[in-house]
Design a protein around this motif. Structure first.
Motif, PDB file in Angstrom:
ATOM      1  N   GLN A   8       0.853  -1.193   0.000  1.00 66.02           N
ATOM      2  CA  GLN A   8       0.000   0.000   0.000  1.00 66.02           C
ATOM      3  C   GLN A   8       0.887   1.241   0.000  1.00 66.02           C
ATOM      4  OE1 GLN A   8      -3.584   0.073   2.548  1.00 66.02           O
ATOM      5  NE2 GLN A   8      -2.958   2.138   3.102  1.00 66.02           N
ATOM      6  N   ARG A   9       0.642   2.106  -0.975  1.00 63.54           N
ATOM      7  CA  ARG A   9       1.445   3.321  -1.118  1.00 63.54           C
ATOM      8  C   ARG A   9       0.592   4.549  -0.818  1.00 63.54           C
ATOM      9  NH1 ARG A   9       6.029   2.826  -4.221  1.00 63.54           N
ATOM     10  NH2 ARG A   9       6.565   4.688  -3.002  1.00 63.54           N
ATOM     11  N   PHE A  10       1.220   5.559  -0.279  1.00 64.68           N
ATOM     12  CA  PHE A  10       0.534   6.850  -0.108  1.00 64.68           C
ATOM     13  C   PHE A  10       1.581   7.934   0.038  1.00 64.68           C
ATOM     14  CE2 PHE A  10      -1.220  10.175   2.737  1.00 64.68           C
ATOM     15  CZ  PHE A  10      -2.179  10.663   1.878  1.00 64.68           C
ATOM     16  N   ASP A  11       1.538   8.882  -0.883  1.00 67.05           N
ATOM     17  CA  ASP A  11       2.428  10.024  -0.818  1.00 67.05           C
ATOM     18  C   ASP A  11       1.547  11.261  -0.644  1.00 67.05           C
ATOM     19  OD1 ASP A  11       4.044  12.184  -1.175  1.00 67.05           O
ATOM     20  OD2 ASP A  11       5.121  11.364  -2.902  1.00 67.05           O
ATOM     21  N   PRO A  12       1.583  11.883   0.530  1.00 72.89           N
ATOM     22  CA  PRO A  12       0.656  13.001   0.778  1.00 72.89           C
ATOM     23  C   PRO A  12       0.834  14.159  -0.207  1.00 72.89           C
ATOM     24  CG  PRO A  12       2.353  12.887   2.478  1.00 72.89           C
ATOM     25  CD  PRO A  12       2.506  11.663   1.645  1.00 72.89           C
ATOM     26  N   GLU A  13       1.990  14.209  -0.874  1.00 74.20           N
ATOM     27  CA  GLU A  13       2.210  15.318  -1.820  1.00 74.20           C
ATOM     28  C   GLU A  13       1.541  15.061  -3.167  1.00 74.20           C
ATOM     29  OE1 GLU A  13       6.279  16.427  -2.144  1.00 74.20           O
ATOM     30  OE2 GLU A  13       6.450  16.830   0.017  1.00 74.20           O
ATOM     31  N   HIS A  14       1.228  13.776  -3.475  1.00 73.15           N
ATOM     32  CA  HIS A  14       0.667  13.474  -4.791  1.00 73.15           C
ATOM     33  C   HIS A  14      -0.630  12.685  -4.763  1.00 73.15           C
ATOM     34  CE1 HIS A  14       5.089  13.966  -5.580  1.00 73.15           C
ATOM     35  NE2 HIS A  14       4.556  14.853  -6.399  1.00 73.15           N
ATOM     36  N   ASP A  15      -0.887  11.933  -3.687  1.00 71.14           N
ATOM     37  CA  ASP A  15      -2.063  11.053  -3.658  1.00 71.14           C
ATOM     38  C   ASP A  15      -3.172  11.645  -2.795  1.00 71.14           C
ATOM     39  OD1 ASP A  15      -0.598   9.176  -5.118  1.00 71.14           O
ATOM     40  OD2 ASP A  15       0.250   8.299  -3.285  1.00 71.14           O
ATOM     41  N   SER A  16      -4.416  11.460  -3.249  1.00 69.98           N
ATOM     42  CA  SER A  16      -5.545  11.889  -2.414  1.00 69.98           C
ATOM     43  C   SER A  16      -5.995  10.727  -1.523  1.00 69.98           C
ATOM     44  CB  SER A  16      -6.693  12.378  -3.284  1.00 69.98           C
ATOM     45  OG  SER A  16      -7.048  11.358  -4.194  1.00 69.98           O
ATOM     46  N   ALA A  17      -5.621   9.504  -1.879  1.00 72.29           N
ATOM     47  CA  ALA A  17      -5.991   8.327  -1.078  1.00 72.29           C
ATOM     48  C   ALA A  17      -4.925   7.259  -1.278  1.00 72.29           C
ATOM     49  CB  ALA A  17      -7.353   7.803  -1.527  1.00 72.29           C
ATOM     50  N   PRO A  18      -4.836   6.289  -0.350  1.00 71.93           N
ATOM     51  CA  PRO A  18      -3.859   5.207  -0.529  1.00 71.93           C
ATOM     52  C   PRO A  18      -4.163   4.394  -1.788  1.00 71.93           C
ATOM     53  CG  PRO A  18      -4.761   5.208   1.709  1.00 71.93           C
ATOM     54  CD  PRO A  18      -5.588   6.164   0.915  1.00 71.93           C
ATOM     55  N   ARG A  19      -3.149   3.798  -2.377  1.00 70.06           N
ATOM     56  CA  ARG A  19      -3.304   2.951  -3.571  1.00 70.06           C
ATOM     57  C   ARG A  19      -2.375   1.755  -3.397  1.00 70.06           C
ATOM     58  NH1 ARG A  19       1.413   4.230  -6.408  1.00 70.06           N
ATOM     59  NH2 ARG A  19       2.376   6.061  -5.474  1.00 70.06           N
ATOM     60  N   TRP A  20      -2.658   0.672  -4.166  1.00 76.93           N
ATOM     61  CA  TRP A  20      -1.819  -0.532  -4.078  1.00 76.93           C
ATOM     62  C   TRP A  20      -0.864  -0.567  -5.253  1.00 76.93           C
ATOM     63  CZ3 TRP A  20      -1.696  -3.672   0.092  1.00 76.93           C
ATOM     64  CH2 TRP A  20      -2.766  -3.596   0.994  1.00 76.93           C
ATOM     65  N   GLN A  21       0.335  -1.026  -5.020  1.00 73.78           N
ATOM     66  CA  GLN A  21       1.320  -1.180  -6.087  1.00 73.78           C
ATOM     67  C   GLN A  21       1.981  -2.553  -5.955  1.00 73.78           C
ATOM     68  OE1 GLN A  21       3.680   2.290  -6.544  1.00 73.78           O
ATOM     69  NE2 GLN A  21       4.893   1.454  -8.225  1.00 73.78           N
ATOM     70  N   GLU A  22       2.126  -3.233  -7.098  1.00 74.72           N
ATOM     71  CA  GLU A  22       2.706  -4.589  -7.063  1.00 74.72           C
ATOM     72  C   GLU A  22       4.146  -4.597  -7.546  1.00 74.72           C
ATOM     73  OE1 GLU A  22      -1.047  -7.650  -7.443  1.00 74.72           O
ATOM     74  OE2 GLU A  22       0.575  -7.774  -8.913  1.00 74.72           O
ATOM     75  N   TYR A  23       4.967  -5.425  -6.918  1.00 76.82           N
ATOM     76  CA  TYR A  23       6.359  -5.610  -7.313  1.00 76.82           C
ATOM     77  C   TYR A  23       6.626  -7.111  -7.336  1.00 76.82           C
ATOM     78  CZ  TYR A  23       6.621  -0.765  -5.667  1.00 76.82           C
ATOM     79  OH  TYR A  23       6.393   0.563  -5.466  1.00 76.82           O
ATOM     80  N   ARG A  24       7.454  -7.538  -8.285  1.00 80.64           N
ATOM     81  CA  ARG A  24       7.876  -8.941  -8.300  1.00 80.64           C
ATOM     82  C   ARG A  24       9.329  -8.996  -7.879  1.00 80.64           C
ATOM     83  NH1 ARG A  24       4.483 -12.484 -10.878  1.00 80.64           N
ATOM     84  NH2 ARG A  24       2.712 -11.436 -11.816  1.00 80.64           N
ATOM     85  N   VAL A  25       9.618  -9.899  -6.943  1.00 78.02           N
ATOM     86  CA  VAL A  25      11.002 -10.031  -6.470  1.00 78.02           C
ATOM     87  C   VAL A  25      11.389 -11.499  -6.407  1.00 78.02           C
ATOM     88  CG1 VAL A  25      11.187  -7.883  -5.130  1.00 78.02           C
ATOM     89  CG2 VAL A  25      10.173  -9.886  -4.080  1.00 78.02           C
ATOM     90  N   ASP A  26      12.665 -11.784  -6.648  1.00 77.68           N
ATOM     91  CA  ASP A  26      13.210 -13.124  -6.444  1.00 77.68           C
ATOM     92  C   ASP A  26      13.617 -13.236  -4.985  1.00 77.68           C
ATOM     93  OD1 ASP A  26      13.111 -14.599  -8.800  1.00 77.68           O
ATOM     94  OD2 ASP A  26      14.710 -13.360  -9.662  1.00 77.68           O
ATOM     95  N   ALA A  27      13.029 -14.184  -4.272  1.00 77.38           N
ATOM     96  CA  ALA A  27      13.295 -14.228  -2.826  1.00 77.38           C
ATOM     97  C   ALA A  27      13.617 -15.633  -2.376  1.00 77.38           C
ATOM     98  CB  ALA A  27      12.080 -13.716  -2.064  1.00 77.38           C
ATOM     99  N   ASP A  28      14.525 -15.735  -1.427  1.00 77.78           N
ATOM    100  CA  ASP A  28      14.781 -16.994  -0.736  1.00 77.78           C
ATOM    101  C   ASP A  28      13.597 -17.242   0.217  1.00 77.78           C
ATOM    102  OD1 ASP A  28      17.519 -18.699   0.200  1.00 77.78           O
ATOM    103  OD2 ASP A  28      15.879 -18.591   1.661  1.00 77.78           O
ATOM    104  N   PRO A  29      13.126 -18.485   0.342  1.00 79.46           N
ATOM    105  CA  PRO A  29      12.012 -18.736   1.265  1.00 79.46           C
ATOM    106  C   PRO A  29      12.304 -18.291   2.695  1.00 79.46           C
ATOM    107  CG  PRO A  29      12.427 -20.672  -0.095  1.00 79.46           C
ATOM    108  CD  PRO A  29      13.534 -19.706  -0.377  1.00 79.46           C
ATOM    109  N   MET A  30      13.578 -18.254   3.063  1.00 83.65           N
ATOM    110  CA  MET A  30      13.926 -17.850   4.431  1.00 83.65           C
ATOM    111  C   MET A  30      14.092 -16.333   4.559  1.00 83.65           C
ATOM    112  SD  MET A  30      13.764 -20.595   6.014  1.00 83.65           S
ATOM    113  CE  MET A  30      14.505 -20.332   7.621  1.00 83.65           C
ATOM    114  N   ALA A  31      13.937 -15.601   3.444  1.00 80.34           N
ATOM    115  CA  ALA A  31      14.057 -14.137   3.513  1.00 80.34           C
ATOM    116  C   ALA A  31      12.899 -13.580   4.327  1.00 80.34           C
ATOM    117  CB  ALA A  31      14.042 -13.549   2.111  1.00 80.34           C
ATOM    118  N   ARG A  32      13.138 -12.464   4.966  1.00 78.68           N
ATOM    119  CA  ARG A  32      12.083 -11.818   5.752  1.00 78.68           C
ATOM    120  C   ARG A  32      11.426 -10.725   4.917  1.00 78.68           C
ATOM    121  NH1 ARG A  32      16.042  -9.630   9.819  1.00 78.68           N
ATOM    122  NH2 ARG A  32      16.683  -8.831   7.825  1.00 78.68           N
ATOM    123  N   VAL A  33      10.236 -10.321   5.312  1.00 77.81           N
ATOM    124  CA  VAL A  33       9.546  -9.274   4.559  1.00 77.81           C
ATOM    125  C   VAL A  33      10.407  -8.008   4.507  1.00 77.81           C
ATOM    126  CG1 VAL A  33       7.529  -7.731   4.589  1.00 77.81           C
ATOM    127  CG2 VAL A  33       7.230 -10.189   4.926  1.00 77.81           C
TER     128      VAL A  33
END
Ligand code: SF4
Ligand code: F3S
Ligand code: FES
Length: 232
Positions: A8-33
């Protein structure tokens, strides 16, 4: 493994409300958020904003809503969450930017219960002594790292933001039951207010959210019982 991170993204300088943004990452199962958030920030989107400091569950700065539950980003791993992970700021607190919430109100409530040793007696030469069994009475509540995960998961707090909240009660408990402290009456008076312990409806979300495994509801009930004992 490929993980889709929905943030969930929100930039008070540009957004009037929160929005969702998706990213794809290569992760080890033991990686933490927290590792995934770093990957996104360092390699895909430097504007992503979140708090963290110790990276090891001590400072309490990276509590977030992760797959619908309040968790520390540095403690929860990919293998515990799956290939689709959603991350949002702590609920019930004003969002400053992206995953950063305004904790001023939270800390004001913490300070309101006088979370420090009160004892006006002259200090002994060496130390204020305490038996192991006296220390054990409040051992659980000494573990709090003030992450805010409990208070921001509490429906009573969502319904009424004036509720002092479980984190403040936990930290009051830590001193109310300390045999060396003399401020219990003062704290119990503060917590018997209409926005004190009586707002707790024993919903237990706080216990589920606490990364330190503190039995918060038991602490709240012990403080409530102490209030009743003093007034009867
Ligand atoms: Fe965080 Fe647990 Fe302390 Fe609440 S009681 S602020 S969840 S460590
Ligand atoms: Fe809230 Fe925890 Fe009480 S979730 S209602 S403070 S048991
Ligand atoms: Fe300190 Fe997670 S970064 S508790």
């Amino acid at each position: 493994m490929q993980v889709t991170l929905r943030i969930q993204r929100f930039d008070p300088e540009h957004d009037s409300a929160p929005r969702w943004q998706e990213y794809r990452v290569d992760a080890d199962p033991m990686a933490r958020v927290l590792d995934l958030l770093h990957l996104v920030k360092w390699e895909q989107d430097a504007s992503l904003t979140f708090r963290r400091s110790c990276g090891h569950g001590i400072c309490g700065s990276d509590a977030m809503l992760i797959n619908g539950r309040n968790r520390l980003a540095c403690k929860i791993r990919v293998d515990q969450l799956g290939r689709r992970i959603s991350v949002a700021p702590l609920p019930g607190l004003p969002v400053v930017k992206d995953l950063v919430v305004d904790m001023d109100g939270f800390f004001a409530k913490y300070r309101s219960v006088r979370p420090y040793l009160i004892n006006d007696q002259p200090p002994p030469v060496r130390e204020r002594r305490q038996l192991p069994q006296e220390r054990a009475v409040f051992d659980d509540t000494t573990k709090c790292i003030l992450c805010g995960a409990c208070t921001s998961s509490c429906p009573s707090f969502w319904a009424r933001s004036e509720y002092v909240g479980p984190a403040a009660i936990v930290n009051a408990h830590r001193f109310i039951f300390d045999s060396r402290d003399e401020g219990a009456a003062e704290r119990l008076a503060i917590l018997s207010d209409r926005d004190g312990v009586w707002r707790c409806r024993t919903i237990f979300n706080c216990v589920d959210a606490c990364p330190r495994g503190i039995n918060i509801t038991r602490a709240i009930l012990e403080v409530s019982a102490a209030i009743v004992e003093r007034t009867t």
